[in-house]
Design a protein around this motif. Sequence first.
Motif, PDB file in Angstrom:
ATOM      1  N   ASN A 147       0.837  -1.201   0.000  1.00  0.00           N
ATOM      2  CA  ASN A 147       0.000   0.000   0.000  1.00  0.00           C
ATOM      3  C   ASN A 147       0.872   1.251   0.000  1.00  0.00           C
ATOM      4  OD1 ASN A 147      -1.589   2.255   1.516  1.00  0.00           O
ATOM      5  ND2 ASN A 147      -3.131   0.794   0.847  1.00  0.00           N
ATOM      6  N   ALA A 148       0.544   2.197  -0.901  1.00  0.00           N
ATOM      7  CA  ALA A 148       1.408   3.369  -1.083  1.00  0.00           C
ATOM      8  C   ALA A 148       1.453   4.240   0.159  1.00  0.00           C
ATOM      9  CB  ALA A 148       0.912   4.187  -2.272  1.00  0.00           C
ATOM     10  N   ASP A 149       0.333   4.302   0.872  1.00  0.00           N
ATOM     11  CA  ASP A 149       0.237   5.189   2.021  1.00  0.00           C
ATOM     12  C   ASP A 149       0.630   4.516   3.334  1.00  0.00           C
ATOM     13  OD1 ASP A 149      -2.406   7.606   2.659  1.00  0.00           O
ATOM     14  OD2 ASP A 149      -0.319   7.838   2.054  1.00  0.00           O
ATOM     15  N   GLN A 150       0.040   3.373   3.562  1.00  0.00           N
ATOM     16  CA  GLN A 150       0.172   2.749   4.886  1.00  0.00           C
ATOM     17  C   GLN A 150       0.900   1.414   4.850  1.00  0.00           C
ATOM     18  OE1 GLN A 150      -4.014   2.544   5.669  1.00  0.00           O
ATOM     19  NE2 GLN A 150      -4.178   4.717   5.232  1.00  0.00           N
ATOM     20  N   ASN A 166       3.875   4.171  -5.729  1.00  0.00           N
ATOM     21  CA  ASN A 166       2.540   3.583  -5.558  1.00  0.00           C
ATOM     22  C   ASN A 166       2.610   2.225  -6.245  1.00  0.00           C
ATOM     23  OD1 ASN A 166      -0.143   2.954  -5.371  1.00  0.00           O
ATOM     24  ND2 ASN A 166      -0.886   4.739  -6.464  1.00  0.00           N
TER      25      ASN A 166
ATOM     26  N   ASP B 193      -0.149  16.042   0.535  1.00  0.00           N
ATOM     27  CA  ASP B 193      -1.142  15.024   0.184  1.00  0.00           C
ATOM     28  C   ASP B 193      -2.564  15.550   0.342  1.00  0.00           C
ATOM     29  OD1 ASP B 193       0.972  12.607   1.770  1.00  0.00           O
ATOM     30  OD2 ASP B 193       0.783  13.043  -0.355  1.00  0.00           O
ATOM     31  N   LEU B 254      -3.865   9.189  -6.807  1.00  0.00           N
ATOM     32  CA  LEU B 254      -3.600   7.744  -6.746  1.00  0.00           C
ATOM     33  C   LEU B 254      -3.127   7.347  -5.351  1.00  0.00           C
ATOM     34  CD1 LEU B 254      -1.862   7.061 -10.178  1.00  0.00           C
ATOM     35  CD2 LEU B 254      -4.222   6.637  -9.534  1.00  0.00           C
ATOM     36  N   ARG B 255      -2.300   8.203  -4.778  1.00  0.00           N
ATOM     37  CA  ARG B 255      -1.804   7.901  -3.438  1.00  0.00           C
ATOM     38  C   ARG B 255      -2.955   7.943  -2.436  1.00  0.00           C
ATOM     39  NH1 ARG B 255       3.311   7.682  -1.541  1.00  0.00           N
ATOM     40  NH2 ARG B 255       4.118   8.390  -3.533  1.00  0.00           N
ATOM     41  N   SER B 258      -5.104   4.902  -2.808  1.00  0.00           N
ATOM     42  CA  SER B 258      -4.482   3.645  -2.369  1.00  0.00           C
ATOM     43  C   SER B 258      -4.719   3.407  -0.873  1.00  0.00           C
ATOM     44  CB  SER B 258      -2.978   3.654  -2.661  1.00  0.00           C
ATOM     45  OG  SER B 258      -2.301   4.508  -1.776  1.00  0.00           O
ATOM     46  N   GLY B 259      -5.067   4.456  -0.131  1.00  0.00           N
ATOM     47  CA  GLY B 259      -5.319   4.293   1.299  1.00  0.00           C
ATOM     48  C   GLY B 259      -6.761   3.976   1.637  1.00  0.00           C
TER      49      GLY B 259
END
Lengths: 312, 452
Positions: A147-150, A166, B193, B254-255, B258-259
Motif C-alpha cells: 500500500n502506497a500510504d500505509q 505507488n 497530500d 492515486l496515493r 491507495s489508502g
Amino acid sequence: MTTLPVAPANRKPQAAGRNPAVSDRASTLTGLLWISPWLLGFILFMALPIAMSLYYSLTDFPLLEPPLYIGFENYTGLLTDSVFHKALWNTALFCILFIPAASILSLLIAAALNQKLKGLWVYRTAVFIPSLVPIVAAAMIWLWLFNADQGLINIALRSIGIEGPNWLGDRNWALPALVLMSLWNIGQPVVIYLAALQGVPQSLFEAASIDGMGPLRRLVHVTMPMISPVILFNVIIMTINTLQVFAVPYIMTEGGPDRATYLFTHYLYDNAFVFRKMGYACAIAWVQFIVILTLTGVMFTASKKLVHYRVA
Amino acid sequence: MILTPAITRRAALTALSASAVGYALLGPRPERNRSDGRTVLDYWEKWTGHEGQAMLRVVNDFNNSQSRIWVRYFSMGGIDQKAMIAIAGGNPPDIIGMGNFSIPAYAECNALEPLDELASDAGIKRENYASAVWPMLTHRGRLWGIVNTSGSLALFYNKTRFKQAGLDPERPPRTIDELDEYSERLTKEDAPDLKQVGFLHMEPDWWTWHWGYYFGGSLYDEASNRALADSDATIRAYRWVQTYPERLGVDRVLRFQSGFGYYGTPENPFLAGKVAMTNQGPWLANMIKQYRPDMDYGVAPFPVEASIYDPSAPVGLLDSDVLVIPRGAKHPRESMEFIAYTQRPEVVEYLSAVHCKNSPLARTSGGFIRDHPNRYVSVHAAIADSPRAFVFPRTRTWEQYVAEFNAAMARMWTLREPADNALASVQRAAQAELDQVADRRARRAKAAGGAT
C-alpha cells in the motif's frame, strides 16, 4: 546373517515348454489392469480434454452453444489482438525479471544454508515456510504491504528518506511489485539447490584446493558444473510455472492498472469464463503450450554445452 | 532380491470389479428425493450475509406455504461461471439468481427457458413493474428473467462535511458545474497530500462506463448494433472526468485512493469521511446503518449536464438481480411457481426493505416508503420510475465492452491519454466484438438452415 527369501510353496512352477513371450504379455496385461483406474482417469480427464481443446480452438464455442467450426480464425485473430500482444509482452517481461532473480537468489540462499551454523534448521524452515502459505492469503497480505500510504514497505523506505512508489497503482511499478512478491516464495528451488550442493563430493573440493584453486574458481569450475543438471531442472520448472502464473496478478491487481499486469493465463481465463469465448481461449492455450514447449526445447539444446552430467 | 506373491489377473479383476460395484451401490449421489414426495428445486443465488438470509427466509416461507414443492437454497460465489458450466454440462439447477446484464448473452445462446408463457400463466405482466424494469428482463422481444430486487444509483453526500465547508446540507448539487464547485470546496489538503476530497469518479470504480449518460449519451444502440463509446456526449463526459485528476494531481489522487479501505468495511472512504460525495446504490444505506449509524447524510439524483437538467426526470442507472430458469431445468413450471411467489407485493417489499432497495413494482403499499429502513428510498424509487433511468446495454458482448472501458478509464484517469483517443479505442474494440458476434450468429443460422 542374511536369509534369502524363499518362493512360496504354492507358486506354480513354470510349465516346461511355456512360451516366455506369452508370459510377458500376460504380465503386461496384468500390470495394465492394475493401473487401469489411473489410465482411465488420465484418458478421460487429461488426454481427451486436451484433444478436445485442440478441436475447440478451431471453433467459435461460447460454451452455452454448440461449437461452430471456423478453421484457423481464432489463431489469425491472435495475430491482430492487441490485448493478447500486451498479455504476451507482460508475461515475457515477468519471466525476464523473475527467473534470473529467483535462480540467483535461491542458489545464494541454498549456499548460505549449506554452511555449518547454529540453529540452521530455523533458517531453513523460515526459507521454506512461504511455500506453505496459501497463495490467496499471501496475496492479501502483500496487498497491504505494498500500500502506497500505509504499507510497511513504504513506511520502511520513508524512514530512510526514500519516498516509495505507488507499487500496485503505478503501471511502471505494478509488475516489478508482483515479481518482488513472487521472490518471497522460492523455498522449493532453495531446497532442491541445497540437496544438490550437499551432493557435490568433498574430494573434488579437496583436489581443487590442492591444485591451488581459490574459492571463486572452485565455485566456477567445481560447484557450478556439478550442480548444473539441477540448475537446468530448476530453470525449466520455473519457466514453465512462470509462463502460467495466474493467481497473484488476478488477486492483487486484476490485471491492472491499465493491463500493466495482465498476463497470458489471465487473458485465457477471461476469454474462457468471462467473455464466453472458449474456442478463442483454447487457441490461446495451445499457443501457450507451443511457447513453453519451444522454450523448453531451446533450453535443453543449450544445456548440451552448459550442463555436465556425472558419469556413474 | 525380494520375491512377492504373484498377483494374478483374476485377483486384479476381482478387486477392480468389487470397487466399481461398491461405488455404484454405495457411492455419493445427489439428494434430490424427499420422503414426502415433493418436487425438489435447486435455487442458486449469489447473496450472502443479511441479503442471503432474507432470501432464505422467503424460500422457507414458500416451502411452508404449500406441500408440492421444496426449494433448496444454495448461496455461492462466482455464480456466473458456475451457472455457465452447469448449463453447458447439461445439469443446471432449476433457478439461478444472476445479474440482469447476463440476460442477453444467455438468451442469445438459448441457455435460458423463455418465460413469456410461464409468466403469463402466473399472472406476471409488464404493467406490474416500474417502467425501466421490464426492458431489463427481455431480450429480442422475449422474456427471459423475472426481477428479484432492483436499485438505482444516486448521489450520497455527507451533510456534516457540507456544513464544515459552508454548504447548505439540504441543497445537494444538481448539475455537473455545481458538483465541481461543491467538490472543490469539500476538498482539503494535508500538504503535500490530500486529506479529503469532494468527489472522485473512481470511488467506487464499479461503473467506469456510465458517466456519459449524465451528459445525455448512451453506449449502445440495439437497433443498429452499434457501440456509441465515442459519441459527442460521452467524450464530453470523460473530458470532464479528466478535469479531476488534472486539478488535484494524478500522483496525489492515486496515493490518496491507495489508502481507501474496502467497500464492505468501516474504512469505506465515504463512511470514513475521506470522500464527501459518492455515486452508489441504495444498498449503501445498509452499510451506513451497520458501521456509521450516526452519519448525517443525504441522497439525491446524481447531477447532470446543465443543458439536460430536468428535476421531474432524474437520470440514474437501474441495476437489478433477476431470477432465470436455465435450459435443461427439469421442473420449469414448478420453478415459475416459486418465482411467482417471490413477485407477491408483500414478498417484494420485504426483500427490498431488507436490502434497503427501492421496489421494482409499479405500485407499493402505503407503508413501504413510510416504514422503509432506508429513509431515502423515495429518491431511488423516483429514479427507477423516471423515463431517463438507464440500464446496462443489452448486448452479449457487455463483459468485453466493460473490460475495454476499465482499461481506457485507467489511462484517462492517469491522464496518459486524452478522452477522445481512449474512447476511440474502446469504440473500435467494442464494435469489432459486436460485428464478430453478428457474423458468427449469421453463420450459425446458415449452418442450422434457419432464420436468425
